[in-house]
Design a protein around this motif. Structure first.
Motif, PDB file in Angstrom:
ATOM      1  N   GLU A  74      -5.246   3.921  -7.418  1.00 48.70           N
ATOM      2  CA  GLU A  74      -4.861   3.620  -6.039  1.00 48.70           C
ATOM      3  C   GLU A  74      -4.776   2.134  -5.750  1.00 48.70           C
ATOM      4  O   GLU A  74      -4.227   1.726  -4.715  1.00 48.70           O
ATOM      5  CB  GLU A  74      -5.844   4.277  -5.061  1.00 48.70           C
ATOM      6  CG  GLU A  74      -7.209   3.610  -4.958  1.00 48.70           C
ATOM      7  CD  GLU A  74      -8.175   4.011  -6.057  1.00 48.70           C
ATOM      8  OE1 GLU A  74      -9.367   3.690  -5.949  1.00 48.70           O
ATOM      9  OE2 GLU A  74      -7.738   4.662  -7.034  1.00 48.70           O
ATOM     10  N   ASP A  75      -5.281   1.282  -6.652  1.00 48.75           N
ATOM     11  CA  ASP A  75      -5.308  -0.148  -6.371  1.00 48.75           C
ATOM     12  C   ASP A  75      -4.096  -0.893  -6.910  1.00 48.75           C
ATOM     13  O   ASP A  75      -4.025  -2.120  -6.812  1.00 48.75           O
ATOM     14  CB  ASP A  75      -6.580  -0.778  -6.939  1.00 48.75           C
ATOM     15  CG  ASP A  75      -6.670  -0.654  -8.449  1.00 48.75           C
ATOM     16  OD1 ASP A  75      -5.937   0.176  -9.030  1.00 48.75           O
ATOM     17  OD2 ASP A  75      -7.478  -1.376  -9.061  1.00 48.75           O
ATOM     18  N   SER A  76      -3.127  -0.184  -7.485  1.00 45.77           N
ATOM     19  CA  SER A  76      -1.971  -0.877  -8.057  1.00 45.77           C
ATOM     20  C   SER A  76      -0.657  -0.172  -7.756  1.00 45.77           C
ATOM     21  O   SER A  76       0.328  -0.408  -8.435  1.00 45.77           O
ATOM     22  CB  SER A  76      -2.137  -1.028  -9.573  1.00 45.77           C
ATOM     23  OG  SER A  76      -2.187   0.241 -10.205  1.00 45.77           O
ATOM     24  N   VAL A  77      -0.663   0.708  -6.751  1.00 47.88           N
ATOM     25  CA  VAL A  77       0.584   1.400  -6.414  1.00 47.88           C
ATOM     26  C   VAL A  77       1.515   0.472  -5.642  1.00 47.88           C
ATOM     27  O   VAL A  77       1.138  -0.613  -5.212  1.00 47.88           O
ATOM     28  CB  VAL A  77       0.307   2.701  -5.641  1.00 47.88           C
ATOM     29  CG1 VAL A  77      -0.261   3.754  -6.559  1.00 47.88           C
ATOM     30  CG2 VAL A  77      -0.638   2.463  -4.460  1.00 47.88           C
ATOM     31  N   PRO A 125       7.986   7.720   3.016  1.00 46.95           N
ATOM     32  CA  PRO A 125       6.622   7.843   3.530  1.00 46.95           C
ATOM     33  C   PRO A 125       5.601   8.468   2.592  1.00 46.95           C
ATOM     34  O   PRO A 125       4.583   8.974   3.072  1.00 46.95           O
ATOM     35  CB  PRO A 125       6.827   8.725   4.776  1.00 46.95           C
ATOM     36  CG  PRO A 125       7.967   9.610   4.410  1.00 46.95           C
ATOM     37  CD  PRO A 125       8.874   8.764   3.566  1.00 46.95           C
ATOM     38  N   HIS A 126       5.833   8.441   1.291  1.00 46.19           N
ATOM     39  CA  HIS A 126       4.814   8.951   0.381  1.00 46.19           C
ATOM     40  C   HIS A 126       3.630   7.982   0.327  1.00 46.19           C
ATOM     41  O   HIS A 126       3.794   6.770   0.456  1.00 46.19           O
ATOM     42  CB  HIS A 126       5.402   9.179  -1.007  1.00 46.19           C
ATOM     43  CG  HIS A 126       6.298  10.373  -1.071  1.00 46.19           C
ATOM     44  ND1 HIS A 126       7.190  10.578  -2.090  1.00 46.19           N
ATOM     45  CD2 HIS A 126       6.436  11.435  -0.235  1.00 46.19           C
ATOM     46  CE1 HIS A 126       7.845  11.724  -1.889  1.00 46.19           C
ATOM     47  NE2 HIS A 126       7.398  12.244  -0.764  1.00 46.19           N
ATOM     48  N   LEU A 127       2.450   8.533   0.103  1.00 39.48           N
ATOM     49  CA  LEU A 127       1.224   7.751   0.238  1.00 39.48           C
ATOM     50  C   LEU A 127       1.162   6.556  -0.698  1.00 39.48           C
ATOM     51  O   LEU A 127       0.578   5.523  -0.354  1.00 39.48           O
ATOM     52  CB  LEU A 127       0.003   8.651   0.001  1.00 39.48           C
ATOM     53  CG  LEU A 127      -0.420   9.526   1.181  1.00 39.48           C
ATOM     54  CD1 LEU A 127      -1.581  10.421   0.784  1.00 39.48           C
ATOM     55  CD2 LEU A 127      -0.795   8.672   2.386  1.00 39.48           C
ATOM     56  N   SER A 173      -0.157   3.910   1.854  1.00 40.21           N
ATOM     57  CA  SER A 173      -1.589   4.049   2.133  1.00 40.21           C
ATOM     58  C   SER A 173      -2.253   2.712   2.463  1.00 40.21           C
ATOM     59  O   SER A 173      -3.143   2.644   3.317  1.00 40.21           O
ATOM     60  CB  SER A 173      -2.295   4.709   0.945  1.00 40.21           C
ATOM     61  OG  SER A 173      -2.096   3.962  -0.245  1.00 40.21           O
ATOM     62  N   GLY A 174      -1.843   1.636   1.780  1.00 39.68           N
ATOM     63  CA  GLY A 174      -2.435   0.337   2.057  1.00 39.68           C
ATOM     64  C   GLY A 174      -2.206  -0.093   3.494  1.00 39.68           C
ATOM     65  O   GLY A 174      -3.106  -0.647   4.145  1.00 39.68           O
TER      66      GLY A 174
END
Length: 504
Positions: free
Chosen positions: A20-23, A108-110, A114-115
């Motif tokens: 999740e930290d590099s999307v 709108p995909h997470l 999300s960030g």
């Protein structure tokens, strides 16, 4: 414009998960502007503050002397930025609040959003709401399914929200009321940059967007039936599919489900225009190949891009290539792999660019060979290569403070020459040739150079398997370079790392 990079792109998140930290997340600015308020846009925000903090802290740690309040960064992607605070996280908050003027969301995909949701509460209403720009279908999804006081507080300025965000609904294909000439349809993105959005397809699903209601509704009763050949819903969530169901896995489903029961997952491609130089880049969201799409839309993007390539105005494309070629079409879930990306770029290469044949140098200097490139490659110590358009921009190379110059092909015509330069007789002659030999072997062949020479293609949204083996981007890059050379494209491929600054 002579020799200077027009854009700087900072890659905050280069992958498509599962970390999740590099999307996906990019920062884009015009190099004609300083690091001032509203001088940067973010394109997608799966990773935003976390990526800025990580990049800043890496650069600050490499500085020989401690960073003091009011100091100016002298190396790294944020070179030239005056730091109002001492720590990376405090300076990152300043960048998010003040420097980034708008956040452009492709879909709108997470992993693209999300960030933004997590970061938004640190905004200060006194500075005015942060603009979120996207197609109406994307704004609808964000508004109704994210900032809705259920999944996340309503931090927007609509429906009685907190007013930290404001929505800018973009006109698909460009707003014809704005701009003129080469920038017809473009809207102001931030200081120095204009943008235009074209929609692309990102697979299929059972949710259809209705412009009249600004909501998404499920098509039919349910995507999951008692058919034993169909995947259960929980299988999708662990297959890195972004929630896209692949009907190719169930032949009976394809045969029994009416075509109009499926809806296209809408994504975007942003044409970003530098006002000072007229140069452009394209940033794609997630996208599938036209050859497998329910609603093929990529060719329209390439038709808009082709004259810009021929004019030398289009400098780079940022586009996903999520998987390597070992992935079959049924398992792509609305994404690209090298064979499909090369096929798409071959469409771009085959479209008429109307480049004039005999062009004199623009600066009166010695004429350059048509085979010369605007971007060259240099072999690095580890056997890789780095483009001249990103020289000294890798986060690990901080030897120079200034962005690099570009190597221009002096025979590159202006965009106006590309569109209108040929006489009627020349166009008729070319059209006659096209009927016999095909587009790709006429106008481009006469140039005696490969059709996409000088264009850099940066690969983002690579899916990481989190294994002990080599990074998946290594194989994807190898396949792209081999197939691109075989196809005679002429463009150069790169896989940027998180925190890398690229001058284009």
């Amino acid at each position: 414009m002579a020799g200077k990079a027009a854009f700087q792109v900072i890659v905050l998140g280069p992958t498509g998960g599962p970390r999740e930290d590099s999307v996906t997340g990019l920062l884009v600015r015009s190099t004609s502007k300083q690091w001032t308020s509203n001088s940067v846009i973010a394109v997608d925000a799966g990773t935003l503050l976390a990526g800025i903090i990580r990049t800043l802290e890496r650069s600050m740690a490499a500085t020989a002397t401690p960073i003091a309040t009011g100091a100016t960064m002298t190396q790294g992607p944020f070179t030239g930025l005056t730091l109002p605070c001492r720590t990376g996280q405090a300076n990152a908050a300043h960048i998010f609040r003040e420097i980034i003027g708008a956040v452009f969301i492709t879909h709108p995909h997470l992993d693209h959003l999300s960030g933004l949701a997590i970061n938004t509460p640190i905004l200060e209403a006194g500075a005015g709401p942060k603009t979120v720009a996207a197609l109406p279908s994307t704004i609808s999804a964000i508004k109704n399914h994210l900032f809705n006081d259920v999944i996340w507080p309503n931090l927007s300025d609509e429906d009685g929200g907190a007013g930290l965000l404001t929505y800018h609904r973009l006109v698909e294909g460009g707003n014809p009321r704005f701009g003129r000439g080469e920038t017809k349809g473009y809207v102001r993105a931030c200081d120095g940059l204009l943008a235009k959005c074209l929609s692309v397809s990102h697979g299929r699903c059972r949710q259809r967007y209705h412009p009249e209601t600004s909501r998404h509704h499920r098509v039919g009763s349910s995507v999951f039936t008692a058919d034993p050949l169909m995947l259960p819903s929980r299988a999708i969530s662990v297959d890195l599919t972004d929630g896209i169901y692949s009907p190719a896995r169930s032949p009976r489903l394809v045969a029994s489900t009416p075509k109009d029961a499926w809806a296209t997952v809408e994504s975007s491609a942003f044409f970003i225009h530098d006002h000072a130089t007229g140069s452009e880049i394209i940033v794609f969201g997630d996208v599938e190949p036209d050859s497998t799409s329910l609603d093929p839309r990529n060719r329209r993007v390439w038709e808009v891009a082709a004259p810009k390539v021929a004019a030398g105005a289009l400098r780079a494309i940022f586009i996903e290539c999520s998987y390597n070629d070992a992935t079959d079409d049924a398992s792509l879930y609305g994404h690209l792999c090298p064979r499909h990306l090369i096929a798409e770029l071959s469409v771009l290469a085959g479209l008429p660019g109307k480049r004039k044949r005999d062009l004199s140098p623009t600066d009166g200097g010695e004429q350059v060979s048509p085979k010369s490139k605007r971007a060259t490659t240099t072999t690095t110590d580890d056997g890789g290569s780095i483009s001249r358009t990103e020289r000294n921009t890798n986060s690990h190379d901080t030897s120079q403070d200034e962005p690099p110059d570009l190597v221009h092909d002096e025979q590159t015509p202006s965009l106006a020459e590309v569109v209108d330069g040929d006489s009627e007789e020349e166009e008729e002659e070319e059209e006659g040739k096209e009927g016999k030999e095909g587009l790709r072997h006429t106008r481009w062949a006469d140039l005696r150079r490969l059709p996409l020479t000088g264009l850099s293609v940066y690969i983002i949204h690579i899916k990481d398997g989190l294994t002990d083996g080599p990074p998946p981007g290594d194989r994807i890059l190898q396949e792209l370079r081999e197939q691109g050379e075989a196809a005679g494209l002429g463009c150069e491929f790169f896989v940027p790392k998180g925190g890398e600054g690229i001058w284009i």
